[in-house]
Design an enzyme around this catalytic site. Structure first.
Site, PDB file in Angstrom:
ATOM      1  N   GLU A 190       0.837  -1.111   0.256  1.00 44.08           N
ATOM      2  CA  GLU A 190       0.227   0.221  -0.159  1.00 44.08           C
ATOM      3  C   GLU A 190       0.930   1.223   0.055  1.00 44.08           C
ATOM      4  O   GLU A 190       0.824   1.868   0.883  1.00 44.08           O
ATOM      5  CB  GLU A 190      -0.909  -0.050   1.269  1.00 44.08           C
ATOM      6  N   GLU A 235      -6.057  -8.016  -0.974  1.00 43.22           N
ATOM      7  CA  GLU A 235      -6.687  -8.027   0.486  1.00 43.22           C
ATOM      8  C   GLU A 235      -8.077  -7.590   0.637  1.00 43.22           C
ATOM      9  O   GLU A 235      -8.442  -6.583  -0.310  1.00 43.22           O
ATOM     10  CB  GLU A 235      -5.603  -6.941   1.464  1.00 43.22           C
TER      11      GLU A 235
END
Length: 532
Positions: free
Chosen positions: A187, A328
């Site tokens: 991320e 995710e």
């Protein structure tokens, strides 16, 4: 996932893991493992249901990667075997490097750490599973020793370090076949959740390009394997929309790949709406069209929104031959606030996987290893047992796979519908032993019961009876069926664990609410025989 959210209550363990240079898994050479190159749609179908190892190889103590630092036990082959047996075909293994990278100009990665990473990869790879590894926590500003920072002023050093670290990783796994996928980073963004800044996004694009070029140039299977790249913070809107994401070129890939096919995948994450999926309070506990209480349901982020967002990825990338990987997603356990919460977690997971499949995307559920209040866990990593069979069944079924058991595909309840596949055969008194492993919190608990046949004769089908302490009520269970939910409970074997040879063991378990007494059950009997 963000550092705070991913820990989800895990205790910090002070002791560091002692790593060795021994290799415990056998690396298979590419020459013995050649598989046909899959197209984008074939790849997504073949990857099936996916699962995240979570923070294990991402965790660190004072900037040094340490797989037990955030409260999880050491990863074992038994855990991965359980994940595979549960129907998962893909495992994403987040990896941090941090203080295991030496000084410049070589930036040598610790050989012991690469060996341990390879060992964990082999747990899954040698079982025929797809495996994804990445550079996970090196880009979090809140992590000690982080360095892959897109708004840092010294981008020349960062890019040089990034290139050399990935060169070593790619070389380490050069001979692995295409069941191993590399993901450039996790991320990555500047820490602000508003619109992306052009300068920072430009550096993220540059990292992705360095990653693709570096991996390809190491040759071997790396010249043709699938590579996964994210946009800004793995955010769908900021990746698919007009915010600055640039697909890397793939000029160094193998000439064996047909010119009309791609070998790049796009990585995104999905935790919307956050007040249901990850917010640690009891306000929003329900999701989707089946929600019964509007006050407990978010005002946005339902099925229609999920469909819209994943369609954006389809329109932007899948239609051009680039598969999407929702690396995710998931939702935390809120059964302490709402006993029906797990039903909506099941519905959420099923909807996400089904919608992703509809739009040409593979998925991997985020499991941080933590069970109980606010946890994402699907498995108990210490005992390698299932804790959320309902969610697992929903994921595997929605991905198009089949369950290895007869467990219902809805959330586990205290009113089971399945029955044993053989008639119980009782053993003489005193020929069983049970061990309880209770993990309690506030008003809830989980208990894993290990049953051992200590007799000399095999048991073919069993029922285990036990008495719950006053105030305890079972809300879900796994590896057996449970009735009733309180008082004296009968647990009946599943189709796959009814046979207990002499000396054999099996583990079952349940989650329960309690009103202050979190003790283990009493008066335990196996097929009528009192257990020690």
């Amino acid at each position: 996932m963000s550092t705070t959210a991913r820990r989800a209550g895990l205790a910090i363990v002070a002791a560091a893991l002692a790593l060795t240079g021994a290799v415990y898994g056998a690396t298979r050479p590419a020459s013995a493992d050649v598989t046909a190159q899959l197209t984008a749609s074939q790849l997504v179908a073949d990857m099936g249901a996916g699962w995240n190892l979570g923070n294990q190889l991402e965790a660190n103590a004072n900037g040094i990667p340490n797989e037990t630092a955030w409260g999880n036990p050491v990863v074992t082959q038994a855990l991965i075997d359980r994940v595979k047996a549960s129907g998962f075909k893909t495992i994403r293994i987040p990896v941090s490097y941090l203080g295991n990278i030496g000084a410049g100009p070589n930036y040598t990665v610790s050989a012991a750490w690469l060996t341990r990473v390879a060992e964990v990869v082999n747990y899954a790879y040698n079982q025929g599973l797809y495996v994804l590894i990445n550079m996970h926590g090196d880009g979090y500003k809140a992590v000690t020793g982080s360095w892959l920072i897109c708004d840092s002023s010294d981008q020349t050093t960062i890019k040089d370090k990034y290139q050399k670290v990935w060169q070593q990783i790619a070389t380490k796994f050069q001979s692995y076949n295409e069941h191993l996928v590399f993901e450039s980073m996790n991320e990555e963004f500047d820490g602000q959740y508003g619109n992306p800044t052009s300068a920072c996004y430009s550096n993220i694009n540059a990292y992705n390009q360095i990653f693709v070029d570096t991996v390809r140039k190491t040759g071997g299977t790396n010249a043709s394997r699938w590579l996964l790249v994210p946009g800004w913070n793995t955010n769908i809107e900021y990746t698919a929309g007009n915010y600055g994401f640039v697909l890397p070129t793939d000029q160094y890939r193998s000439t064996s790949i047909p010119s009309a096919e791609q070998r790049l995948m796009i990585s995104v994450h999905y935790y919307d709406p956050w007040d249901f999926a990850g917010q640690e309070d009891g306000t929003i506990t329900q999701w989707g069209a089946a929600a019964t209480n509007p006050a407990k349901k978010s005002t946005w982020g339902q099925e229609d929104y999920m469909d819209t967002m994943l369609k954006k990825m389809y329109d932007a990338f899948v239609t051009r031959g680039y598969p999407v990987f929702v690396g995710e997603y998931g939702s935390i356990d809120k059964t302490t606030y709402d006993a029906a919460s797990n039903t909506y977690r099941v519905n959420y997971a099923k909807a996400l996987v089904s919608t992703a499949k509809k739009y040409g995307a593979a998925t991997a559920y985020w499991d941080n290893g933590y069970n109980g209040q606010h946890g994402f866990g699907l498995f108990n990593r210490s005992s390698a047992t299932v804790t959320q069979q309902g969610i697992i069944s929903a994921i595997v079924t929605a991905a198009g796979g089949s369950q290895p058991t007869t467990t219902p595909t809805s959330a586990p309840t205290s009113s089971p519908t399945s029955s044993p596949t053989s008639s119980p055969t009782a053993g003489p008194s005193g020929t069983c032993r049970v061990v309880n492993a209770v993990n309690a919190w506030n008003t809830g608990l989980t208990n894993t019961i290990t049953i051992t046949n200590t007799g000399t004769a095999a048991i073919n089908g069993w029922t285990l009876t036990f008495t719950l302490p006053s105030g305890q009520t079972i809300v879900s269970g796994w590896s057996a069926t449970y009735t009733p939910a309180s008082g004296t409970v009968t647990a009946t074997n599943a189709s796959y664990n009814g046979a207990l040879p002499a000396g054999g063991s099996t583990s079952i378990g349940y989650q329960a609410n309690h009103t202050g007494n979190a003790a283990a059950p009493t008066t335990v009997k196996l097929n009528g025989a009192t257990c020690s």
